[in-house]
Design an enzyme around this catalytic site. Structure first.
Site, PDB file in Angstrom:
ATOM      1  CG  HIS A 109      -0.695  -8.761   0.027  1.00 31.39           C
ATOM      2  ND1 HIS A 109      -0.576  -7.387  -0.125  1.00 31.39           N
ATOM      3  CD2 HIS A 109      -2.029  -8.894  -0.118  1.00 31.39           C
ATOM      4  CE1 HIS A 109      -1.330  -6.775  -0.277  1.00 31.39           C
ATOM      5  NE2 HIS A 109      -2.443  -7.583  -0.401  1.00 31.39           N
ATOM      6  CE1 TYR A 162      -3.118  -2.995   0.293  1.00 34.60           C
ATOM      7  CE2 TYR A 162      -3.354  -2.431   2.609  1.00 34.60           C
ATOM      8  CZ  TYR A 162      -3.555  -3.456   1.525  1.00 34.60           C
ATOM      9  OH  TYR A 162      -4.272  -4.382   1.776  1.00 34.60           O
TER      10      TYR A 162
END
Length: 329
Positions: free
Chosen positions: A138, A54
């Protein structure tokens, strides 16, 4: 035989997804980012989920600054591994992957034991803490060989050493998550967008395995990228403009909800909790007001008759588990 118990994660029903803190799609001022985090904590959204991905570390950095001085035992923190960050080299233009105005870093896939440990150590430094409560591998759907050979064993070793409390996977592909939960000793999964009012995929593959194995589920993407928050032409579904039939279905759902005096967003937020494996939902926010609104929605009563009407009008399948009327918070 009874199913194994879901591990106590210490997460509230409503948590804060921190992708927006990494300038997802639009820049966010530092003061606004801090206000988002502090408002979430003040209102009981004490589960905070972030990732190196992010904003190539910006989300973690901003989250760490916002949490400075907050007693560590008062919140639950998760981050992710699998993408290692490095400085960019001269002339390099790494893909933005949806984030803007980010630091001069690049992402690299790394599922080696050393890479997993170094990625987590860098995250801890950016977050300004000595531990996180949950670590997810992830977006590993295209890297399963590396996950089985080194990535998950490395994460399991960190759990055994007490470096992290709970480990699991976070991604959009419920079928891949189901395979991983079936094969590995997974505490928790973050499943984004596959268990919503518009997508039942996880009910058909992931959720039965999680219930059988005692694996906790955190629901992400409950608004399916925005369509269930604002069902209009041009709204996004699964990170792209929604097809007309999906827009029509979401609008019809909104009409049913309106007859019961309930915003569609409140129903979308409540729906995943019909399944007993779901322990929390993480929802992003780009302002403190959006945090307050999400908390307000979570506190609304959603009458059972609303779910019945959605089923009667063919907008929900009649075999799905539906939540009770009680507010989430």
């Amino acid at each position: 035989m009874a199913n194994p118990p879901v591990p106590p994660l210490g997460t509230p029903r409503l948590g804060l997804g921190c992708a927006q803190l990494g300038n997802l799609a639009a820049s966010m001022e530092e003061d606004r980012a801090r206000a988002v985090v502090r408002t979430a904590l003040e209102l009981g959204c004490t589960y905070l989920d972030t990732a190196p991905h992010y904003g190539v570390g910006l989300s973690e950095e901003r989250l760490g600054r916002a949490l400075a001085g907050v007693p560590r035992e008062t919140y639950t923190l998760s981050t992710k591994v699998g993408r290692r960050l490095r400085p960019v080299v001269a002339g390099e233009r790494p893909p933005a992957e949806g984030f803007v105005d980010t630091p001069a870093r690049a992402r690299e896939w790394d599922f080696t034991a050393d890479g997993i440990r170094r990625t987590l150590e860098s995250s801890l430094e950016r977050l300004g803490t000595d531990h996180v409560d949950i670590v997810y591998l992830h977006d590993v759907e295209h890297h399963l060989r590396e996950v089985y050979e080194s990535g998950f064993p490395a994460l399991a070793a960190l759990r055994a050493q007490g470096v992290v409390r709970h480990i699991g996977f976070g991604m959009n592909f419920s079928d891949v998550l189901a395979r991983l939960v079936a094969d590995l000793d997974v505490d928790v999964v973050l499943c984004a967008g596959r268990w919503t009012l518009l997508d039942r995929s996880a009910y058909d593959d992931l959720l039965p395995v999680c219930e059988r194995r005692g694996t906790a589920v955190v629901a992400g993407g409950v608004y399916n990228s925005g369509l269930l928050a604002d069902p209009r032409p041009g709204a996004h579904y699964d990170y792209a403009p929604a097809a007309a039939p999906l827009v029509d279905r979401a609008r019809r759902m909104a009409e049913v909800c309106a007859r019961h005096g309930v915003p569609l967003r409140a129903a979308a937020l409540r729906f995943p909790f019909g399944h007993p494996a779901v322990v929390s939902a993480v929802v992003g926010a780009s302002s403190a007001d959006e945090v307050r609104d999400n908390v307000r929605l979570s506190g609304l009563t959603v009458p059972s008759a609303l779910w019945g009407d959605l089923v009667a009008e063919g907008l929900l399948d009649d075999d799905l588990p539906l939540p009770g009327e009680a507010p989430l918070t």
